[in-house]
Enzyme design. Sequence first.
Site, PDB file in Angstrom:
ATOM      1  N   CYS A 138      39.608  45.389  48.029  1.00  0.00           N
ATOM      2  CA  CYS A 138      39.874  46.586  47.230  1.00  0.00           C
ATOM      3  C   CYS A 138      41.249  47.113  47.647  1.00  0.00           C
ATOM      4  O   CYS A 138      42.030  46.371  48.247  1.00  0.00           O
ATOM      5  CB  CYS A 138      38.757  47.629  47.404  1.00  0.00           C
ATOM      6  SG  CYS A 138      38.641  48.398  49.039  1.00  0.00           S
ATOM      7  N   ASN A 181      40.481  49.115  51.747  1.00  0.00           N
ATOM      8  CA  ASN A 181      39.480  48.490  52.614  1.00  0.00           C
ATOM      9  C   ASN A 181      38.690  49.523  53.429  1.00  0.00           C
ATOM     10  O   ASN A 181      38.347  49.293  54.574  1.00  0.00           O
ATOM     11  CB  ASN A 181      40.136  47.450  53.520  1.00  0.00           C
ATOM     12  CG  ASN A 181      39.143  46.532  54.239  1.00  0.00           C
ATOM     13  OD1 ASN A 181      39.384  46.146  55.380  1.00  0.00           O
ATOM     14  ND2 ASN A 181      38.049  46.162  53.613  1.00  0.00           N
ATOM     15  N   CYS A 236      36.260  51.678  51.351  1.00  0.00           N
ATOM     16  CA  CYS A 236      35.121  52.058  50.507  1.00  0.00           C
ATOM     17  C   CYS A 236      34.452  50.837  49.883  1.00  0.00           C
ATOM     18  O   CYS A 236      33.415  50.379  50.347  1.00  0.00           O
ATOM     19  CB  CYS A 236      35.551  53.033  49.399  1.00  0.00           C
ATOM     20  SG  CYS A 236      36.088  54.648  49.992  1.00  0.00           S
ATOM     21  N   ARG A 237      35.046  50.306  48.837  1.00  0.00           N
ATOM     22  CA  ARG A 237      34.391  49.264  48.042  1.00  0.00           C
ATOM     23  C   ARG A 237      34.283  47.918  48.743  1.00  0.00           C
ATOM     24  O   ARG A 237      33.214  47.315  48.785  1.00  0.00           O
ATOM     25  CB  ARG A 237      35.107  49.101  46.697  1.00  0.00           C
ATOM     26  CG  ARG A 237      35.023  50.350  45.843  1.00  0.00           C
ATOM     27  CD  ARG A 237      35.899  50.254  44.625  1.00  0.00           C
ATOM     28  NE  ARG A 237      37.311  50.269  45.012  1.00  0.00           N
ATOM     29  CZ  ARG A 237      38.310  50.021  44.181  1.00  0.00           C
ATOM     30  NH1 ARG A 237      38.056  49.707  42.919  1.00  0.00           N
ATOM     31  NH2 ARG A 237      39.555  50.072  44.590  1.00  0.00           N
ATOM     32  N   SER A 238      35.396  47.403  49.283  1.00  0.00           N
ATOM     33  CA  SER A 238      35.317  46.060  49.875  1.00  0.00           C
ATOM     34  C   SER A 238      34.492  46.017  51.163  1.00  0.00           C
ATOM     35  O   SER A 238      33.744  45.057  51.355  1.00  0.00           O
ATOM     36  CB  SER A 238      36.707  45.447  50.054  1.00  0.00           C
ATOM     37  OG  SER A 238      37.534  46.221  50.874  1.00  0.00           O
ATOM     38  N   ASP A 272      36.363  53.095  41.989  1.00  0.00           N
ATOM     39  CA  ASP A 272      36.735  53.608  43.309  1.00  0.00           C
ATOM     40  C   ASP A 272      36.094  54.984  43.499  1.00  0.00           C
ATOM     41  O   ASP A 272      36.408  55.921  42.775  1.00  0.00           O
ATOM     42  CB  ASP A 272      38.254  53.714  43.416  1.00  0.00           C
ATOM     43  CG  ASP A 272      38.729  54.003  44.827  1.00  0.00           C
ATOM     44  OD1 ASP A 272      37.904  54.400  45.680  1.00  0.00           O
ATOM     45  OD2 ASP A 272      39.937  53.839  45.085  1.00  0.00           O
TER      46      ASP A 272
END
Length: 175
Positions: free
Chosen positions: A21, A24, A26-28, A137
């Site tokens: 993301c 690095n 939150c999402r990934s 996000d």
Amino acid sequence: MRRNAERHAGCAVAMKVLFVCLGNICRSPTAEAVFRHVLVNEAAGLTIEVDSAGTHGYHIGEPPDPRTQAAARRRGIEMSALRARQVQAGDFEDFDLILAMDRENLTELKRRCPARFHDRLRLFLAYTALTDHEVPDPYYGGEAGFEQVLDLVEKASRALLDDLQRRLSTHRKAP
């Protein structure tokens, strides 16, 4: 140093997957932690190395966002040991799959990636039947955004696992 190296000591790694993301945090890292959780609970015999990174270095060395960790913890998924890192040039060769959380990050990965490795780059949600292939996000939103990310990532993780199990079993059967 890869975070899964100790898990696969002495074992041949069948596949290496990198989730990406922007920063690095939150999402990934959510995708990394959820996919590891799915692997342990549904495919413990597979030796798949999992990592995550950001296209930008805003948060290098930081743990995942506290809201991300809290949402994951409510589902029994721990990610406090993860630390943000930025995508490195060697990642394009080292990883078999590099899965972006959205089109903007996929575009950035394609820009940096040597052409011979472009086939390794994909959108993570493309493994699902969802019509929108972007993980939103949640950073500037509320708690519901982090829950939505977990919902999407859990669906995609199971679909990715199904795909990898098919690919790996086909590969093993080939002479």
